[in-house]
Enzyme design. Structure first.
Site, short mmCIF file in Angstrom:
data_model
loop_
_atom_site.label_atom_id
_atom_site.label_comp_id
_atom_site.label_asym_id
_atom_site.label_seq_id
_atom_site.Cartn_x
_atom_site.Cartn_y
_atom_site.Cartn_z
N ASN A 151 11.26 -9.04 7.16
CA ASN A 151 11.58 -8.49 8.47
C ASN A 151 11.07 -9.42 9.58
O ASN A 151 9.98 -9.98 9.48
CB ASN A 151 10.94 -7.10 8.62
N HIS A 169 5.77 -12.32 5.76
CA HIS A 169 5.69 -11.83 4.38
C HIS A 169 7.07 -11.55 3.84
O HIS A 169 7.99 -11.19 4.59
CB HIS A 169 4.83 -10.56 4.29
N ILE A 194 0.82 -1.21 0.00
CA ILE A 194 0.00 0.00 0.00
C ILE A 194 0.86 1.27 0.00
O ILE A 194 0.42 2.33 -0.43
CB ILE A 194 -0.97 -0.03 1.22
P1 5GP Z 1 6.99 -4.98 7.47
O1 5GP Z 1 7.57 -3.71 8.06
O2 5GP Z 1 6.09 -5.68 8.45
O3 5GP Z 1 8.04 -5.87 6.88
O4 5GP Z 1 6.13 -4.53 6.22
C1 5GP Z 1 4.75 -4.38 6.25
C2 5GP Z 1 4.35 -3.77 4.93
O5 5GP Z 1 2.95 -3.87 4.82
C3 5GP Z 1 4.71 -2.27 4.78
O6 5GP Z 1 5.55 -2.10 3.65
C4 5GP Z 1 3.35 -1.59 4.61
O7 5GP Z 1 3.38 -0.54 3.67
C5 5GP Z 1 2.47 -2.73 4.16
N1 5GP Z 1 1.07 -2.59 4.56
C6 5GP Z 1 0.60 -2.23 5.79
N2 5GP Z 1 -0.74 -2.25 5.79
C7 5GP Z 1 -1.13 -2.60 4.54
C8 5GP Z 1 -2.41 -2.79 3.93
O8 5GP Z 1 -3.46 -2.62 4.53
N3 5GP Z 1 -2.41 -3.18 2.62
C9 5GP Z 1 -1.24 -3.39 1.92
N4 5GP Z 1 -1.36 -3.76 0.65
N5 5GP Z 1 -0.03 -3.22 2.47
C10 5GP Z 1 0.03 -2.84 3.76
#
Ligand code: 5GP
Length: 121
Positions: free
Chosen positions: A91, A104, A34
């Site tokens: 991460n 993820h 997003i």
């Molecule tokens: P992390 O920091 O956990 O590795 O990455 C989480 C990712 O999820 C971030 O890059 C953030 O932009 C993305 N993200 C968070 N909420 C949403 C959402 O509701 N939809 C989508 N498509 N991505 C999200």
């Protein structure tokens, strides 16, 4: 760390909030981030309830691990970044700033990505 079924990706998997889907099969879902940090920024998630890579690697069934690993490669190929190159990021925990506690992998590409880490100390 116990899996939190109210995390945002669990809600996406249950169809409670939308996503911009790029791939789905029995074990895997992938969608555009997003807040993209590169022209290609895709998130690939297993459908099972795993908090992080450590949890996935330790507890997922072999067929889930194979499906996920293959899907990441296929999705990168289909996104058109195989020849130009891409980076995979997963991460885990506070030092990594993991925001969403559902495992993820980020696929990042579409431009030169620069050094792997920016020095902050
Ligand atoms: P992390 O920091 O956990 O590795 O990455 C989480 C990712 O999820 C971030 O890059 C953030 O932009 C993305 N993200 C968070 N909420 C949403 C959402 O509701 N939809 C989508 N498509 N991505 C999200």
């Amino acid at each position: 760390m116990a899996y939190d079924p109210n995390n945002i990706f669990a809600k996406i998997l249950r169809g409670e909030i939308p996503c911009n889907k790029v791939f789905e099969d029995q074990h895997v879902l992938a969608f555009h981030d997003i807040r993209p940090q590169a022209p290609t920024h895709i998130l690939v998630i297993p459908k099972g309830p795993y908090v992080s890579h450590a949890d996935f690697a330790e507890t997922a069934r072999p067929e889930e691990i194979v499906a996920f690993t293959r899907a990441v490669g296929l999705i990168a190929q289909q996104a058109g970044v195989e020849d130009t190159g891409y980076r995979l990021v997963a991460n885990h925990g506070p030092d990594s700033h993991q925001e969403v506690p559902h495992y993820h992998v980020h696929i990042l590409g579409g431009r030169p990505l620069g050094p792997m880490l920016v020095r902050v100390d």
